[in-house]
Design an enzyme around this catalytic site. Structure first.
Site, PDB file in Angstrom:
ATOM      1  CB  SER A  51      -0.939   0.004   1.213  1.00  0.00           C
ATOM      2  OG  SER A  51      -0.199  -0.080   2.418  1.00  0.00           O
ATOM      3  CE1 TYR A  52       5.867   5.178   2.642  1.00  0.00           C
ATOM      4  CE2 TYR A  52       7.450   3.693   1.612  1.00  0.00           C
ATOM      5  CZ  TYR A  52       7.159   4.907   2.218  1.00  0.00           C
ATOM      6  OH  TYR A  52       8.153   5.833   2.401  1.00  0.00           O
TER       7      TYR A  52
END
Ligand SMILES: NC(=O)c1ccc[n+]([C@@H]2O[C@H](COP(=O)([O-])OP(=O)(O)OC[C@H]3O[C@@H](n4cnc5c(N)ncnc54)[C@H](O)[C@@H]3O)[C@@H](O)[C@H]2O)c1
Length: 245
Positions: A147-148
């Site tokens: 997600s980062y």
């Protein structure tokens, strides 16, 4: 940087806190936006009026509007924006929950977009500059960073489009990918010691950077006239870990 008025998101602690302090020491006025009220108030109190603190969540568009209003009402203009804050959780892709995706995309991508949109008109009036934050972990696609990495690469894509579209408004947009030993990285080192050792061993300059001495000056350069012929660039402040071609 006496003539500059700059918003720094996540500007109370970590790399953002170092950027806030460095810009203020160079004479700029800074609006630091952060969830961390204690650290933000402490920075503002020590600054002889150069730093204004706004407590708020950058994933909410109202916070961005409040920050721009505060810059204009307190300091009279806005010349720069640093989109530094980004919260995320590290775990394997298959274990990511919808909340994990919301956290990273909401603070990283949406927060950056909120502040860019809110600041556009004020920055167009001053020929201002934007510095957004990417990450070597995203460029490399490191494990446990789904997600980062997705949010960081979305930020770089957005930055390049804005660099094209907003050049005619006199706004430059660049990206910094830092590597620095902050409290956040220290916690990550504790939880994922194996990954930390792997990263440290690959840094050509042999160490993690210092937030104020190694990263903040690169951001100051990209906000200044010294970099007036640079836009849409990704600048690695990572000890040479990734050498872009
Ligand atoms: N530290 C590194 O080596 C490294 C490496 C690559 C990229 N980066 C990027 O650099 C930037 C700064 O990293 P850091 O290590 O200083 O992070 P950090 O987590 O130490 O600090 C982030 C700051 O943002 C604030 N913040 C978090 N969520 C917020 C929200 N919703 N609203 C307002 N404020 C919020 C926190 O309170 C904190 O003060 C981030 O974009 C990060 O992804 C850091």
């Amino acid at each position: 940087m006496e003539e500059q008025v700059i918003i720094v998101t996540g500007g109370a602690a970590g790399i953002g806190g170092a950027i806030t302090s460095e810009l203020a020491q160079r004479g700029a006025s800074v609006v630091a936006v952060d969830l961390n009220e204690e650290a933000g108030q402490a920075l503002a109190e020590d600054s002889s009026g150069r730093i204004a603190f706004l407590q708020g969540d950058i994933s909410k568009s109202e916070t961005a509007k409040q920050a721009v209003d505060l810059a204009l009402s307190r300091f009279g203009k806005l010349t720069g924006l640093v989109n530094n804050a980004h919260a995320s959780r590290q775990k394997p892709l298959l274990e990511h929950t919808p909340e994990d995706w919301d956290l990273s995309m909401g603070t990283g991508f949406q927060g950056t977009l909120n502040f860019m949109l809110a600041a556009h008109d004020a920055l167009a009036g001053t020929g201002g500059a934007i510095v957004n934050f990417g990450s070597g972990a995203a460029l490399e696609g490191q494990r446990k960073q789904a997600s980062y990495a997705a949010a960081k690469e979305a930020i770089r894509g957005l930055s390049r489009v804005a660099a094209h579209e907003w050049a005619e408004d006199g706004i430059r947009v660049n990206i910094v990918c830092p590597l620095a030993l902050t409290e956040g990285v220290a916690k990550w080192k504790e939880a994922h010691g194996d990954q930390y050792d792997e990263v440290a061993a690959k840094i050509p300059l042999g160490r993690f950077g210092d937030p104020q001495k190694d990263v903040a000056p690169v951001v100051a350069f990209l906000l200044s006239e010294e970099s007036r012929y640079m836009t849409g660039q990704t600048v690695m402040a990572d000890g040479g870990t990734i050498m872009l071609r």
